[in-house]
Design a protein around this motif. Structure first.
Motif, PDB file in Angstrom:
ATOM      1  N   TYR A 228       0.840  -1.205   0.000  1.00  0.00           N
ATOM      2  CA  TYR A 228       0.000   0.000   0.000  1.00  0.00           C
ATOM      3  C   TYR A 228       0.880   1.262   0.000  1.00  0.00           C
ATOM      4  O   TYR A 228       0.590   2.239  -0.690  1.00  0.00           O
ATOM      5  CB  TYR A 228      -0.929  -0.021   1.225  1.00  0.00           C
ATOM      6  CG  TYR A 228      -1.963   1.080   1.178  1.00  0.00           C
ATOM      7  CD1 TYR A 228      -2.974   1.074   0.233  1.00  0.00           C
ATOM      8  CD2 TYR A 228      -1.909   2.141   2.081  1.00  0.00           C
ATOM      9  CE1 TYR A 228      -3.910   2.103   0.177  1.00  0.00           C
ATOM     10  CE2 TYR A 228      -2.845   3.169   2.034  1.00  0.00           C
ATOM     11  CZ  TYR A 228      -3.841   3.144   1.080  1.00  0.00           C
ATOM     12  OH  TYR A 228      -4.774   4.166   1.022  1.00  0.00           O
TER      13      TYR A 228
ATOM     14  N   GLY B  49      -8.613  13.484   2.966  1.00  0.00           N
ATOM     15  CA  GLY B  49      -9.029  12.149   3.427  1.00  0.00           C
ATOM     16  C   GLY B  49      -7.814  11.427   3.994  1.00  0.00           C
ATOM     17  O   GLY B  49      -7.550  10.278   3.668  1.00  0.00           O
TER      18      GLY B  49
ATOM     19  N   GLY C  44      -7.034  10.147   6.765  1.00  0.00           N
ATOM     20  CA  GLY C  44      -7.170   8.986   7.643  1.00  0.00           C
ATOM     21  C   GLY C  44      -6.209   9.065   8.815  1.00  0.00           C
ATOM     22  O   GLY C  44      -6.060  10.118   9.459  1.00  0.00           O
TER      23      GLY C  44
ATOM     24  N   ASP D 269      -9.578  15.246   7.354  1.00  0.00           N
ATOM     25  CA  ASP D 269     -10.449  14.064   7.402  1.00  0.00           C
ATOM     26  C   ASP D 269     -11.655  14.426   8.267  1.00  0.00           C
ATOM     27  O   ASP D 269     -11.559  15.273   9.147  1.00  0.00           O
ATOM     28  CB  ASP D 269      -9.710  12.869   8.019  1.00  0.00           C
ATOM     29  CG  ASP D 269     -10.299  11.528   7.558  1.00  0.00           C
ATOM     30  OD1 ASP D 269      -9.648  10.839   6.751  1.00  0.00           O
ATOM     31  OD2 ASP D 269     -11.412  11.169   8.015  1.00  0.00           O
ATOM     32  N   HIS D 270     -12.799  13.763   8.028  1.00  0.00           N
ATOM     33  CA  HIS D 270     -13.958  14.068   8.881  1.00  0.00           C
ATOM     34  C   HIS D 270     -14.003  13.174  10.128  1.00  0.00           C
ATOM     35  O   HIS D 270     -14.809  13.402  11.013  1.00  0.00           O
ATOM     36  CB  HIS D 270     -15.272  13.987   8.093  1.00  0.00           C
ATOM     37  CG  HIS D 270     -15.630  12.622   7.587  1.00  0.00           C
ATOM     38  ND1 HIS D 270     -16.790  12.378   6.894  1.00  0.00           N
ATOM     39  CD2 HIS D 270     -14.986  11.431   7.649  1.00  0.00           C
ATOM     40  CE1 HIS D 270     -16.845  11.094   6.559  1.00  0.00           C
ATOM     41  NE2 HIS D 270     -15.768  10.511   7.008  1.00  0.00           N
TER      42      HIS D 270
ATOM     43  N   PRO E  64     -15.480  17.549   6.677  1.00  0.00           N
ATOM     44  CA  PRO E  64     -15.815  16.786   5.473  1.00  0.00           C
ATOM     45  C   PRO E  64     -15.041  17.400   4.307  1.00  0.00           C
ATOM     46  O   PRO E  64     -14.878  18.628   4.247  1.00  0.00           O
ATOM     47  CB  PRO E  64     -17.315  17.036   5.294  1.00  0.00           C
ATOM     48  CG  PRO E  64     -17.794  17.686   6.537  1.00  0.00           C
ATOM     49  CD  PRO E  64     -16.619  18.302   7.221  1.00  0.00           C
ATOM     50  N   VAL E  65     -14.583  16.584   3.390  1.00  0.00           N
ATOM     51  CA  VAL E  65     -13.843  17.127   2.246  1.00  0.00           C
ATOM     52  C   VAL E  65     -14.734  18.076   1.441  1.00  0.00           C
ATOM     53  O   VAL E  65     -14.243  18.993   0.786  1.00  0.00           O
ATOM     54  CB  VAL E  65     -13.282  16.004   1.336  1.00  0.00           C
ATOM     55  CG1 VAL E  65     -12.241  15.184   2.056  1.00  0.00           C
ATOM     56  CG2 VAL E  65     -14.383  15.110   0.790  1.00  0.00           C
ATOM     57  N   GLN E  66     -16.036  17.860   1.523  1.00  0.00           N
ATOM     58  CA  GLN E  66     -16.975  18.702   0.767  1.00  0.00           C
ATOM     59  C   GLN E  66     -16.925  20.162   1.226  1.00  0.00           C
ATOM     60  O   GLN E  66     -17.412  21.035   0.528  1.00  0.00           O
ATOM     61  CB  GLN E  66     -18.413  18.175   0.918  1.00  0.00           C
ATOM     62  CG  GLN E  66     -18.673  16.856   0.202  1.00  0.00           C
ATOM     63  CD  GLN E  66     -18.405  15.630   1.072  1.00  0.00           C
ATOM     64  OE1 GLN E  66     -17.603  15.682   2.012  1.00  0.00           O
ATOM     65  NE2 GLN E  66     -19.041  14.513   0.770  1.00  0.00           N
TER      66      GLN E  66
ATOM     67  N   CYS F 243      -5.736  10.147  -1.493  1.00  0.00           N
ATOM     68  CA  CYS F 243      -5.460   8.711  -1.634  1.00  0.00           C
ATOM     69  C   CYS F 243      -6.610   7.847  -1.144  1.00  0.00           C
ATOM     70  O   CYS F 243      -6.996   7.916   0.028  1.00  0.00           O
ATOM     71  CB  CYS F 243      -4.189   8.336  -0.870  1.00  0.00           C
ATOM     72  SG  CYS F 243      -2.716   8.950  -1.658  1.00  0.00           S
TER      73      CYS F 243
ATOM     74  N   SER G 296      -9.788   7.578  -1.332  1.00  0.00           N
ATOM     75  CA  SER G 296     -10.888   8.162  -0.570  1.00  0.00           C
ATOM     76  C   SER G 296     -11.938   8.828  -1.459  1.00  0.00           C
ATOM     77  O   SER G 296     -13.071   9.003  -1.024  1.00  0.00           O
ATOM     78  CB  SER G 296     -10.308   9.166   0.439  1.00  0.00           C
ATOM     79  OG  SER G 296     -11.277   9.644   1.302  1.00  0.00           O
TER      80      SER G 296
HETATM   81  C1  LIG Z   1      -9.537   4.306   3.054  1.00  0.00           C
HETATM   82  S1  LIG Z   1      -9.169   5.618   4.135  1.00  0.00           S
HETATM   83  C2  LIG Z   1      -7.704   6.309   3.382  1.00  0.00           C
HETATM   84  C3  LIG Z   1      -6.872   7.131   4.344  1.00  0.00           C
HETATM   85  C4  LIG Z   1      -5.568   7.687   3.777  1.00  0.00           C
HETATM   86  N1  LIG Z   1      -5.780   8.551   2.634  1.00  0.00           N
HETATM   87  C5  LIG Z   1      -4.614   6.579   3.392  1.00  0.00           C
HETATM   88  O1  LIG Z   1      -4.549   6.244   2.209  1.00  0.00           O
HETATM   89  O2  LIG Z   1      -3.961   6.031   4.291  1.00  0.00           O
HETATM   90  C6  LIG Z   1     -10.399   6.802   3.674  1.00  0.00           C
HETATM   91  C7  LIG Z   1     -10.489   7.999   4.580  1.00  0.00           C
HETATM   92  O3  LIG Z   1     -11.372   8.947   3.985  1.00  0.00           O
HETATM   93  C8  LIG Z   1     -12.109   9.552   5.024  1.00  0.00           C
HETATM   94  N2  LIG Z   1     -13.337  10.113   4.442  1.00  0.00           N
HETATM   95  C9  LIG Z   1     -14.318   9.443   3.789  1.00  0.00           C
HETATM   96  N3  LIG Z   1     -15.274  10.304   3.379  1.00  0.00           N
HETATM   97  C10 LIG Z   1     -14.900  11.527   3.788  1.00  0.00           C
HETATM   98  C11 LIG Z   1     -15.477  12.830   3.669  1.00  0.00           C
HETATM   99  N4  LIG Z   1     -16.620  13.021   3.024  1.00  0.00           N
HETATM  100  N5  LIG Z   1     -14.826  13.871   4.229  1.00  0.00           N
HETATM  101  C12 LIG Z   1     -13.646  13.690   4.879  1.00  0.00           C
HETATM  102  N6  LIG Z   1     -13.036  12.478   5.010  1.00  0.00           N
HETATM  103  C13 LIG Z   1     -13.660  11.412   4.467  1.00  0.00           C
HETATM  104  C14 LIG Z   1     -12.381   8.431   6.007  1.00  0.00           C
HETATM  105  O4  LIG Z   1     -12.679   8.949   7.292  1.00  0.00           O
HETATM  106  C15 LIG Z   1     -11.052   7.678   5.961  1.00  0.00           C
HETATM  107  O5  LIG Z   1     -10.167   8.152   6.941  1.00  0.00           O
END
Ligand SMILES: C[S@@+](CC[C@H](N)C(=O)[O-])C[C@H]1O[C@@H](n2cnc3c(N)ncnc32)[C@H](O)[C@@H]1O
Length: 277
Positions: A22, A45, A47, A71-72, A98-100, A116, A118
């Protein structure tokens, strides 16, 4: 994931995000966008900070660089802060949003946005991409990857997923006396093709710099750790308590790997870098 989520970090993405394969996928994305030469970077996002850490590792002049890690999820950010918050060599600003709401969550423009694994969570991608474009400086770059797009599951992996689900459901029923609750199913995410992603980016004011699909051999450890990630458990086994769901998925996974004598399951990853047009 709930926005103000106070649950345990136990079901976080950390173990998966530290897996070598990863890290490699994300390192490749950072290469595509030449991340490291920029001064202001958003890790969207973020995480638990796995990619933030990769960005930090390649900064040329860390002292002059700011990374906004957005991140949210409160619990994911807590993990990220405990891993990276103490670093003195670079500024990482953790932003719970929220990313929005990107437009208001971060002041000023940035030189790069890294997003990444997300973007598939977001239903209205066009409006988000427009916000990202407006956040970028004139020479700014966006780097996106996802393993949830139309084409990410090679046909040869379909039988594996079918069996894995069947095994997990059987374990859930026999050993825990429960079944998933379909009424709690998370809204299914729309998977775009690679070409649809490219078109969407172009329509949102980007020029594609590089777009590639990479074949990955996902090791059992990858599927094992993703089975401990809250979003995965909730997606596959809605309504099942997280610890029970994790147990069933991990046990079912091992059974399928053993009975089929396999070591990996293929998956495709889409990576795109795009500049402001
Ligand atoms: C699969 S994880 C990936 C985390 C990081 N980018 C990585 O690759 O290690 C997806 C992340 O996106 C975040 N996420 C999902 N929808 C989101 C949103 N609408 N706004 C903010 N964060 C969001 C989740 O909380 C999660 O931490």
């Amino acid at each position: 994931m709930a926005e103000n989520d106070n649950s345990t970090e136990e079901f976080s993405f950390t173990a998966f995000s530290n897996l070598p394969f990863y890290r490699q996928v994300n390192a490749r994305l950072l290469d595509l966008a030449e991340v490291g030469r920029q001064r202001r970077i958003i890790d969207l996002g973020c995480g638990t900070g796995g990619v933030t850490k990769l960005i930090l590792e390649r900064l040329q002049s860390a002292k002059e660089t700011v990374i906004f890690a957005v991140d949210h999820s409160a619990s994911a950010l807590r993990d990220a802060v405990s891993e990276l918050g103490g670093r003195k060599d670079a500024v990482v600003r953790f932003v719970q949003s929220p990313v929005q709401n990107l437009k208001t969550a971060i002041n000023g423009d940035v030189d790069a946005v890294v997003y990444c694994n997300s973007i598939h969570y977001v239903p209205d991608k066009q409006s988000l991409l427009a916000q990202i474009r407006d956040k970028l400086s004139p020479n700014g770059i966006l780097a996106i990857n996802t393993s949830f797009f139309e084409g990410s599951h090679p046909p040869s992996s379909e039988e594996f997923f079918r069996r894995w689900l069947m095994r997990s459901l059987r374990i859930l029923k026999r050993e825990h006396g429960m079944m998933p609750d379909a009424s709690q199913k998370v809204e299914s995410r729309q998977h775009l093709t690679a070409v649809e992603y490219e078109t969407l980016l172009e329509e949102s004011g980007f020029r594609i710099v590089k777009s590639e699909v990479t074949d990955i051999d996902g090791p059992e450890s990858g599927w094992y750790h993703i089975s401990g990630f809250r979003d995965w458990i909730e997606g596959v086994l809605p309504g099942v308590p997280l610890d029970t769901g994790r147990q069933a998925l991990q046990k079912g996974l091992h059974q399928v790997f053993e009975e089929r004598g396999i070591e990996t399951i293929p998956r495709r990853w889409l990576s795109i870098s795009a500049a402001r047009a």
